[in-house]
Write an enzyme that holds these catalytic residues in place. Sequence first.
Site, PDB file in Angstrom:
ATOM      1  NE  ARG A  49      -0.683   1.702   3.634  1.00  0.00           N
ATOM      2  CZ  ARG A  49       0.447   2.395   3.836  1.00  0.00           C
ATOM      3  NH1 ARG A  49       1.585   1.794   4.134  1.00  0.00           N
ATOM      4  NH2 ARG A  49       0.439   3.707   3.749  1.00  0.00           N
ATOM      5  N   GLY A  50       0.226   2.414  -0.166  1.00  0.00           N
ATOM      6  CA  GLY A  50       1.001   3.643  -0.315  1.00  0.00           C
ATOM      7  C   GLY A  50       1.214   3.866  -1.811  1.00  0.00           C
ATOM      8  CD  GLN A 198      -4.094   2.924   6.316  1.00  0.00           C
ATOM      9  OE1 GLN A 198      -4.798   3.310   7.243  1.00  0.00           O
ATOM     10  NE2 GLN A 198      -4.576   2.749   5.102  1.00  0.00           N
ATOM     11  CG  ASP A 238      -3.096   8.048  -1.862  1.00  0.00           C
ATOM     12  OD1 ASP A 238      -3.010   8.538  -0.721  1.00  0.00           O
ATOM     13  OD2 ASP A 238      -2.786   6.870  -2.133  1.00  0.00           O
ATOM     14  CE  LYS A 249      -5.760   5.741   3.610  1.00  0.00           C
ATOM     15  NZ  LYS A 249      -6.657   4.864   2.812  1.00  0.00           N
TER      16      LYS A 249
HETATM   17  O1  MRU Z   1      -4.824   3.322   1.519  1.00  0.00           O
HETATM   18  P1  MRU Z   1      -3.337   3.500   1.619  1.00  0.00           P
HETATM   19  O2  MRU Z   1      -2.765   2.992   2.901  1.00  0.00           O
HETATM   20  O3  MRU Z   1      -2.621   2.980   0.395  1.00  0.00           O
HETATM   21  O4  MRU Z   1      -3.148   5.078   1.633  1.00  0.00           O
HETATM   22  C1  MRU Z   1      -1.869   5.620   1.764  1.00  0.00           C
HETATM   23  C2  MRU Z   1      -1.864   7.089   1.851  1.00  0.00           C
HETATM   24  O5  MRU Z   1      -2.882   7.739   1.868  1.00  0.00           O
HETATM   25  C3  MRU Z   1      -0.517   7.745   1.837  1.00  0.00           C
HETATM   26  O6  MRU Z   1      -0.533   8.937   2.553  1.00  0.00           O
HETATM   27  C4  MRU Z   1      -0.127   8.059   0.386  1.00  0.00           C
HETATM   28  O7  MRU Z   1      -0.299   6.958  -0.434  1.00  0.00           O
HETATM   29  C5  MRU Z   1       1.251   8.532   0.293  1.00  0.00           C
HETATM   30  S1  MRU Z   1       2.403   7.213   0.485  1.00  0.00           S
HETATM   31  C6  MRU Z   1       3.949   7.792   0.310  1.00  0.00           C
END
Ligand code: MRU
Length: 356
Positions: A49-50, A198, A238, A249
Amino acid sequence: MFVQPVPTLCRDGDSVLILDQTALPWRRAQCRLHTLDDVAHAIRSMQVRGAPLIGGTAAYGVALALSRDGADAIRLEHALALLGATRPTAVNLHWALGRMAAVLRPLPDEERVAAAWHEAAAICADDAATCDAIGRHGLELLLGLRVDDARPIRIMTHCNAGWLATLGAGTALAPVYAAQAAGLAVDILVSETRPRNQGLLTAWELREAGIPHTLIADNAAGLMLARGEVDVVITGADRIAANGDTANKVGTYLKALAAREAGVPFYIAAPYSTLDFACPDGDSIPIEDRGGDEVCTVFGLDTAGMPTQVRLSPPDTRAVNPAFDVTPARLIAGIVTELGVIAPGDLLRTYRRART
Ligand code: MRU
């Protein structure tokens, strides 16, 4: 250069090893991906994820698919389409698949497999270098904040935008690691980030690195900002629209609002691969809905220390679960990118200038 304590993703022969993030923060477990479906599942289920890591994993998914299933144009398009549909908001996914497509489509079938592995590795190496650059620019930003020298800089973050979310040092946490390396004292406020928590990944990362941090419930963020207990807020992203509106997020927007009210600067840290110039503004960013079940349940360890899922509400409780929200550009003091700290309205101009 930042070296990940455990690689989030790496090639191992004709398969790919990932650090399974669904086992963290309780257990450090690697998982081997052999097929296109394995990769699609790992992204959907958030074993990886991320935004940047999702992009790198999808790139390797194309390489795995072509080397196992055949490298003709139909199989290539199938892999691109299947992976492109795994998670809708993180635009790095489409950026990475677009990069794979641009390299692979013009090639004859027999050259595609080697080229796919090569390009996937290049995407991951580029992300690591990008994270380092974000760290350097973010460190300058931290050094420029007028903060009492006698105490650490207090940084609030949300979700996990550390090394776990990338192929390198992370985005929002890259300046934190750069500060640690430079001997600059920092103290991180980590919001837990319901429903998937997270923030616990962030707390785990910081604990492993020996960086002072405090976990807070998401709802405590407003009070701590209002009380003057935060010097700066830095989160990841994202997808950033052309006008600087930023999807991250869910819960990020509330922090930006509270930060503005409290007079605390709010920054986004993200690579240019998170920019989507085709999205004019935040209204055109697709927001992933992950279903109410994640809101009605929580994971943790039971009294025997075994990972367990617990249901919080009666089974017929209606719940919605938008996974991201959009922070309007007007609430963002700047975006820490590999090209420097850029005002939301200057993203496009800076990018064009850098490419000429
Ligand atoms: O749903 P996730 O855990 O993939 O969301 C992650 C985030 O919102 C992070 O802040 C974003 O992807 C930046 S990661 C460097």
